[in-house]
Write a protein that holds these residues in place. Structure first.
Motif, PDB file in Angstrom:
ATOM      1  N   SER A 173       0.830  -1.196   0.000  1.00 39.92           N
ATOM      2  CA  SER A 173       0.000   0.000   0.000  1.00 39.92           C
ATOM      3  C   SER A 173       0.871   1.256   0.000  1.00 39.92           C
ATOM      4  CB  SER A 173      -0.886  -0.026   1.246  1.00 39.92           C
ATOM      5  OG  SER A 173      -1.930   0.875   1.135  1.00 39.92           O
ATOM      6  N   ASP A 174       0.434   2.270  -0.762  1.00 36.87           N
ATOM      7  CA  ASP A 174       1.163   3.540  -0.754  1.00 36.87           C
ATOM      8  C   ASP A 174       0.737   4.361   0.459  1.00 36.87           C
ATOM      9  OD1 ASP A 174      -1.350   4.528  -1.444  1.00 36.87           O
ATOM     10  OD2 ASP A 174      -0.692   5.505  -3.280  1.00 36.87           O
ATOM     11  N   ARG A 175       1.277   5.544   0.593  1.00 32.89           N
ATOM     12  CA  ARG A 175       0.987   6.388   1.771  1.00 32.89           C
ATOM     13  C   ARG A 175      -0.483   6.783   1.861  1.00 32.89           C
ATOM     14  NH1 ARG A 175       6.014   7.454   3.757  1.00 32.89           N
ATOM     15  NH2 ARG A 175       7.684   7.919   2.306  1.00 32.89           N
ATOM     16  N   THR A 176      -1.147   6.897   0.720  1.00 29.86           N
ATOM     17  CA  THR A 176      -2.558   7.294   0.741  1.00 29.86           C
ATOM     18  C   THR A 176      -3.481   6.115   1.044  1.00 29.86           C
ATOM     19  OG1 THR A 176      -2.954   6.875  -1.616  1.00 29.86           O
ATOM     20  CG2 THR A 176      -2.099   9.063  -1.016  1.00 29.86           C
ATOM     21  N   GLY A 177      -2.964   4.902   0.843  1.00 33.20           N
ATOM     22  CA  GLY A 177      -3.775   3.714   1.079  1.00 33.20           C
ATOM     23  C   GLY A 177      -4.713   3.383  -0.070  1.00 33.20           C
ATOM     24  N   THR A 178      -4.586   4.091  -1.186  1.00 32.22           N
ATOM     25  CA  THR A 178      -5.503   3.865  -2.301  1.00 32.22           C
ATOM     26  C   THR A 178      -4.912   2.993  -3.403  1.00 32.22           C
ATOM     27  OG1 THR A 178      -4.779   5.889  -3.407  1.00 32.22           O
ATOM     28  CG2 THR A 178      -6.683   6.059  -1.930  1.00 32.22           C
ATOM     29  N   ARG A 179      -3.596   2.808  -3.366  1.00 31.09           N
ATOM     30  CA  ARG A 179      -2.939   2.052  -4.432  1.00 31.09           C
ATOM     31  C   ARG A 179      -1.940   1.061  -3.846  1.00 31.09           C
ATOM     32  NH1 ARG A 179      -0.084   6.102  -8.244  1.00 31.09           N
ATOM     33  NH2 ARG A 179       0.994   6.507  -6.324  1.00 31.09           N
ATOM     34  N   LEU A 180      -1.690  -0.002  -4.592  1.00 29.71           N
ATOM     35  CA  LEU A 180      -0.604  -0.921  -4.284  1.00 29.71           C
ATOM     36  C   LEU A 180       0.520  -0.617  -5.258  1.00 29.71           C
ATOM     37  CD1 LEU A 180      -2.599  -4.237  -3.816  1.00 29.71           C
ATOM     38  CD2 LEU A 180      -1.756  -2.695  -2.046  1.00 29.71           C
ATOM     39  N   ILE A 181       1.708  -0.377  -4.712  1.00 27.64           N
ATOM     40  CA  ILE A 181       2.852  -0.003  -5.537  1.00 27.64           C
ATOM     41  C   ILE A 181       3.996  -0.995  -5.303  1.00 27.64           C
ATOM     42  CG2 ILE A 181       2.211   2.436  -5.631  1.00 27.64           C
ATOM     43  CD1 ILE A 181       4.301   2.957  -3.443  1.00 27.64           C
ATOM     44  N   PRO A 182       4.876  -1.163  -6.281  1.00 28.53           N
ATOM     45  CA  PRO A 182       5.961  -2.135  -6.152  1.00 28.53           C
ATOM     46  C   PRO A 182       6.964  -1.753  -5.071  1.00 28.53           C
ATOM     47  CG  PRO A 182       5.769  -1.338  -8.419  1.00 28.53           C
ATOM     48  CD  PRO A 182       4.882  -0.501  -7.579  1.00 28.53           C
ATOM     49  N   ARG A 183       7.297  -2.733  -4.259  1.00 26.64           N
ATOM     50  CA  ARG A 183       8.368  -2.561  -3.266  1.00 26.64           C
ATOM     51  C   ARG A 183       9.572  -3.407  -3.662  1.00 26.64           C
ATOM     52  NH1 ARG A 183       7.044   2.026  -1.164  1.00 26.64           N
ATOM     53  NH2 ARG A 183       5.185   1.972   0.101  1.00 26.64           N
ATOM     54  N   LYS A 184       9.308  -4.592  -4.183  1.00 26.18           N
ATOM     55  CA  LYS A 184      10.372  -5.484  -4.656  1.00 26.18           C
ATOM     56  C   LYS A 184       9.915  -6.123  -5.958  1.00 26.18           C
ATOM     57  CE  LYS A 184      12.975  -5.116  -0.982  1.00 26.18           C
ATOM     58  NZ  LYS A 184      14.205  -4.391  -1.026  1.00 26.18           N
TER      59      LYS A 184
END
Length: 129
Positions: free
Chosen positions: A12-23
């Motif tokens: 989850s990103d900081r806004t909690g609205t999207r899933l973003i790549p971490r690895k």
């Protein structure tokens, strides 16, 4: 890592609205780091990758378009597994066999599910401490 050529962990990103790549890892995943983003509402083409509850095999429908940054993403079968916190999806493991595009079998789904369960346990333990 998971016995699949291409793997990503989205959180989850900081806004909690999207899933973003971490690895991300594997061949032809260079574009994932900046562009493999899933809206948690699931109303975008990549939103179809969000499983219901638990791990699943994503089976693309015929004619599914791939995003500009990856010619196979969304077009080949994949394993998807959510990470949950307080009943919400906060992360997602994604693994596929592109460019081969073969469908994962029951044994691969079982091993993937076991891996995701262990990640979920770690996440839960971190949240409690």
């Amino acid at each position: 890592a998971l016995g699949m050529p291409r793997v990503a962990l989205l959180m989850s990103d900081r806004t909690g609205t999207r899933l973003i790549p971490r690895k991300v890892m594997g061949a032809a995943t260079e574009g994932w780091r900046d562009s493999f983003i899933i809206e948690r509402k699931g109303n975008t083409p990549m939103g179809k990758l969000l499983p219901g509850e638990g791990c699943a095999i994503y089976r693309p429908q015929k004619g599914t378009a791939s995003p500009e940054f990856d010619q196979w993403l969304g077009k080949v079968p994949a394993l998807v597994g959510p990470l949950m916190a307080k009943g919400r999806v906060v992360g997602l493991f994604y693994a596929d066999t592109a460019p081969k595009g073969s469908e994962p079998d029951a044994a691969q789904l079982s091993a993937f599910s076991h891996f995701v369960r262990h990640a979920q346990i770690c996440l839960t333990l971190l949240a409690v401490s």
